[in-house]
Scaffold this active site. Structure first.
Site, PDB file in Angstrom:
ATOM      1  N   ARG A  48      26.048  30.935  71.536  1.00  0.00           N
ATOM      2  CA  ARG A  48      24.705  30.346  71.534  1.00  0.00           C
ATOM      3  C   ARG A  48      23.606  31.396  71.381  1.00  0.00           C
ATOM      4  O   ARG A  48      22.507  31.108  70.896  1.00  0.00           O
ATOM      5  CB  ARG A  48      24.487  29.508  72.804  1.00  0.00           C
ATOM      6  CG  ARG A  48      23.065  28.998  72.976  1.00  0.00           C
ATOM      7  CD  ARG A  48      22.937  27.765  73.848  1.00  0.00           C
ATOM      8  NE  ARG A  48      23.686  27.841  75.090  1.00  0.00           N
ATOM      9  CZ  ARG A  48      23.364  28.625  76.124  1.00  0.00           C
ATOM     10  NH1 ARG A  48      22.322  29.424  76.079  1.00  0.00           N
ATOM     11  NH2 ARG A  48      24.106  28.603  77.216  1.00  0.00           N
ATOM     12  N   TYR A 100       6.317  16.258  55.153  1.00  0.00           N
ATOM     13  CA  TYR A 100       7.555  15.678  55.654  1.00  0.00           C
ATOM     14  C   TYR A 100       7.259  14.816  56.884  1.00  0.00           C
ATOM     15  O   TYR A 100       6.544  15.250  57.793  1.00  0.00           O
ATOM     16  CB  TYR A 100       8.533  16.808  56.010  1.00  0.00           C
ATOM     17  CG  TYR A 100       9.881  16.285  56.384  1.00  0.00           C
ATOM     18  CD1 TYR A 100      10.730  15.781  55.398  1.00  0.00           C
ATOM     19  CD2 TYR A 100      10.303  16.252  57.699  1.00  0.00           C
ATOM     20  CE1 TYR A 100      11.968  15.263  55.738  1.00  0.00           C
ATOM     21  CE2 TYR A 100      11.541  15.735  58.041  1.00  0.00           C
ATOM     22  CZ  TYR A 100      12.362  15.240  57.056  1.00  0.00           C
ATOM     23  OH  TYR A 100      13.584  14.724  57.397  1.00  0.00           O
ATOM     24  N   ASP A 172       6.412  25.539  54.874  1.00  0.00           N
ATOM     25  CA  ASP A 172       7.693  24.875  54.631  1.00  0.00           C
ATOM     26  C   ASP A 172       8.022  25.099  53.156  1.00  0.00           C
ATOM     27  O   ASP A 172       7.345  24.564  52.281  1.00  0.00           O
ATOM     28  CB  ASP A 172       7.561  23.383  54.970  1.00  0.00           C
ATOM     29  CG  ASP A 172       8.877  22.616  54.814  1.00  0.00           C
ATOM     30  OD1 ASP A 172       9.746  23.067  54.045  1.00  0.00           O
ATOM     31  OD2 ASP A 172       9.008  21.554  55.451  1.00  0.00           O
ATOM     32  N   LYS A 197      18.944  21.271  52.263  1.00  0.00           N
ATOM     33  CA  LYS A 197      18.568  20.874  50.905  1.00  0.00           C
ATOM     34  C   LYS A 197      19.102  21.879  49.874  1.00  0.00           C
ATOM     35  O   LYS A 197      20.296  21.990  49.726  1.00  0.00           O
ATOM     36  CB  LYS A 197      17.055  20.697  50.847  1.00  0.00           C
ATOM     37  CG  LYS A 197      16.472  19.897  52.034  1.00  0.00           C
ATOM     38  CD  LYS A 197      16.959  18.465  52.103  1.00  0.00           C
ATOM     39  CE  LYS A 197      16.619  17.733  53.404  1.00  0.00           C
ATOM     40  NZ  LYS A 197      15.230  17.717  53.782  1.00  0.00           N
TER      41      LYS A 197
HETATM   42  C1  LIG Z   1      14.478  17.574  54.974  1.00  0.00           C
HETATM   43  C2  LIG Z   1      13.203  18.267  55.202  1.00  0.00           C
HETATM   44  C3  LIG Z   1      12.838  18.708  56.478  1.00  0.00           C
HETATM   45  C4  LIG Z   1      13.698  18.447  57.705  1.00  0.00           C
HETATM   46  O1  LIG Z   1      14.908  19.118  57.645  1.00  0.00           O
HETATM   47  P1  LIG Z   1      16.298  18.581  58.295  1.00  0.00           P
HETATM   48  O2  LIG Z   1      17.285  19.597  57.865  1.00  0.00           O
HETATM   49  O3  LIG Z   1      16.534  17.205  57.728  1.00  0.00           O
HETATM   50  O4  LIG Z   1      16.097  18.530  59.763  1.00  0.00           O
HETATM   51  C5  LIG Z   1      11.643  19.387  56.613  1.00  0.00           C
HETATM   52  N1  LIG Z   1      10.839  19.621  55.558  1.00  0.00           N
HETATM   53  C6  LIG Z   1      11.156  19.196  54.324  1.00  0.00           C
HETATM   54  C7  LIG Z   1      10.221  19.477  53.191  1.00  0.00           C
HETATM   55  C8  LIG Z   1      12.343  18.509  54.090  1.00  0.00           C
HETATM   56  O5  LIG Z   1      12.634  18.080  52.866  1.00  0.00           O
END
Ligand SMILES: *Cc1c(COP(=O)(O)O)cnc(C)c1O
Length: 375
Positions: A48, A100, A172, A197
Site C-alpha cells: 500500500r 468530467y 486533466d 482511457k
Molecule cells: C474517465 C475520466 C475521468 C475519471 O476517471 P476514472 O478512471 O473513470 O475514475 C476523469 N476525467 C476524464 C476526462 C475522464 O475521461
C-alpha cells in the site's frame, strides 16, 4: 532519449535485473523482507505504501509528462480526489463549466461537506476566470479539450493567472495524453490522468495518476494521503497500464487521423448541426489547440439538427460503433451523454459523444453514413 516515442517504449521498461527478462516482472508481493528494526532491504515495506510495479509505471508517467514525480491510483477519480482533498481546509477551487461529471459532483457535492468550496467558470474566457478568483482560491482545474463538448482552454495563460494569485493549476490531460499536450511544460503544476482511457488503451484496465512538476511538499502530502487512505493501483493493473504506454504514441497517431476524417465528414453532413472537434478551423479554440497540442485528439461530439430523437435514432442505428461509456480504447464508442448524466444532465439533448477508435476509417464512415440516414 528525449523524444516521446522513444520514452514511451523504454521509460520504466528496463529489463529485469535478476533474470534479464525484457518484459518487466509483476511483483504481487504485499510485504517485503526488512531487518529486525524495520530496516528496508530494497526500499519496500508494504504494497500500500509503494510497490515495484507501480514504481515502474510512475517512472514512465513522470517521463512522458516531463514531470519530476508521479503517483498512480486505483482510478482517475481516486487521483482527482486525492489532489483536491490535499488542499488546505477552506480552499476554493475553480472548475470548468464543461468537464468530467465526476469532478462536478466532487466539487459541488462532496467538497462542501468538508469545508471546501468550488465554482464553475468558462475556462476559455480568461476575463471570466479572473473575475471568478476569490482570495481563498487555491486551485484552478483545467480540462482541455473538455468532456464532452471539447472546449479548449489556454494552459499557459491559466498558469500565469493561477500563479499570479498564489494558486495552483491542475490539468486533466486524459483526452489529449502527453503525446499531444504536455501541460507541465506549459506551466501547470499537476497533471491528472484517467489511465483507464488512452494510457491503458485497451478498455481492460482501470487506473488514475497525478504527475507533479516538482517533487515538493504538495507531492509529499498527496503521497502520504495515498499511503494512509489506500487508493493505490494494484500491481497487475500497473503492469497493464505500463504496457499500454509503450504503444501510446503510435496509437494516438492513428486515433487522430481517424478522428480528423470523421470530423470532416460529420461537419459536411446535413443531419448534423454542429461538430465539436478542436481540429476543425471553425472550432472557437482551434488556434489555441493548434498552439498547445501536437494534434487534436480522437474525441469529438456532434449535435443533430433533428434534436434528441434524432440523436437517439442515430446512436441506436450504429452497427460497428457500440453504445458504451468510456473512451480511449481500440473500438469506436458512441454515447448519448445526457441519458447517462443522471437526473440533471449537463450535456445538450441533441449531442452524441464519440471516442474514435483504431478501425479502418472507411468502415467507420460507412457505419456513420448509414446511421445518419436514420436521423
Ligand atoms: C474517465 C475520466 C475521468 C475519471 O476517471 P476514472 O478512471 O473513470 O475514475 C476523469 N476525467 C476524464 C476526462 C475522464 O475521461
Amino acid at each position: 532519449m528525449t523524444r516521446i516515442e522513444t520514452l514511451a517504449v523504454h521509460a520504466g521498461g528496463e529489463s529485469d535485473r535478476e533474470t534479464g527478462a525484457m518484459v518487466p516482472p509483476i511483483h504481487l508481493a504485499t510485504t517485503f523482507r526488512h531487518g529486525p528494526a524495520g530496516e528496508r532491504v530494497a526500499g519496500y515495506e508494504y504494497q500500500r505504501e509503494h510497490n515495484p510495479t507501480q514504481d515502474r509505471l510512475e517512472t514512465a508517467l513522470a517521463a512522458l509528462e516531463r514531470g519530476n514525480a508521479a503517483l498512480a491510483f486505483g482510478s482517475g477519480m481516486a487521483a482527482m480526489h486525492a489532489l483536491l482533498e490535499s488542499l488546505p481546509p477552506g480552499s476554493h477551487v475553480l472548475i470548468p463549466t464543461d468537464c468530467y461529471t465526476g469532478l462536478r459532483t466532487l466539487v459541488q457535492e462532496f467538497l462542501p461537506e468538508r469545508g471546501f468550496s468550488g465554482s464553475a467558470v468558462d475556462m476559455a474566457d480568461l476575463d471570466a476566470v479572473r473575475a471568478a478568483l476569490r482570495p481563498e482560491t487555491r486551485l484552478l482545474w483545467a480540462e482541455t479539450p473538455s468532456n464532452p463538448q471539447l472546449q479548449v482552454a489556454d494552459i499557459a495563460a491559466l498558469a500565469t493567472l493561477a500563479h499570479g494569485h498564489g494558486a495552483l493549476l491542475a490539468c486533466d490531460n486524459t483526452f489529449a495524453t502527453p503525446v499531444l499536450q504536455q501541460p507541465l511544460v506549459l506551466g501547470a503544476d499537476v497533471v491528472m490522468h484517467s489511465t483507464t482511457k488512452y494510457l491503458g488503451g485497451h478498455s481492460d484496465v482501470m487506473g488514475g495518476a497525478l504527475v507533479f512538476a516538482a517533487r515538493d511538499a504538495l507531492y509529499d502530502r498527496v503521497a502520504h494521503r495515498r499511503h494512509i487512505t489506500g487508493g493505490i493501483l494494484a500491481p497487475f493493473s500497473a503492469w497493464l497500464t505500463l504496457r499500454g504506454c509503450r504503444s501510446l504514441p503510435a496509437r494516438m497517431a492513428w486515433h487522430c487521423r481517424n478522428a480528423r476524417t470523421l470530423a470532416d465528414f460529420l461537419a459536411g453532413h446535413a443531419a448534423v448541426s454542429q461538430v465539436h472537434y478542436p481540429g476543425l478551423a471553425s472550432h472557437p479554440g482551434h488556434a489555441i489547440a493548434a498552439r498547445q497540442m501536437r494534434d487534436f485528439g480522437a474525441m469529438l461530439s456532434f449535435r443533430l439538427a433533428g434534436g434528441r430523437e434524432a440523436a437517439l435514432r442515430v446512436a441506436g442505428a450504429l452497427q460497428l460503433v457500440a453504445n458504451a461509456t468510456s473512451l480511449g480504447g481500440p473500438e469506436t464508442l458512441v454515447e448519448h451523454r445526457a441519458s447517462v448524466e443522471g437526473p440533471t444532465p449537463h450535456s445538450p439533448q441533441d449531442l452524441l459523444r464519440m471516442s474514435v477508435g483504431l478501425e479502418h476509417v472507411d468502415d467507420l464512415l460507412a457505419d456513420l453514413a448509414q446511421a445518419l440516414d436514420q436521423a
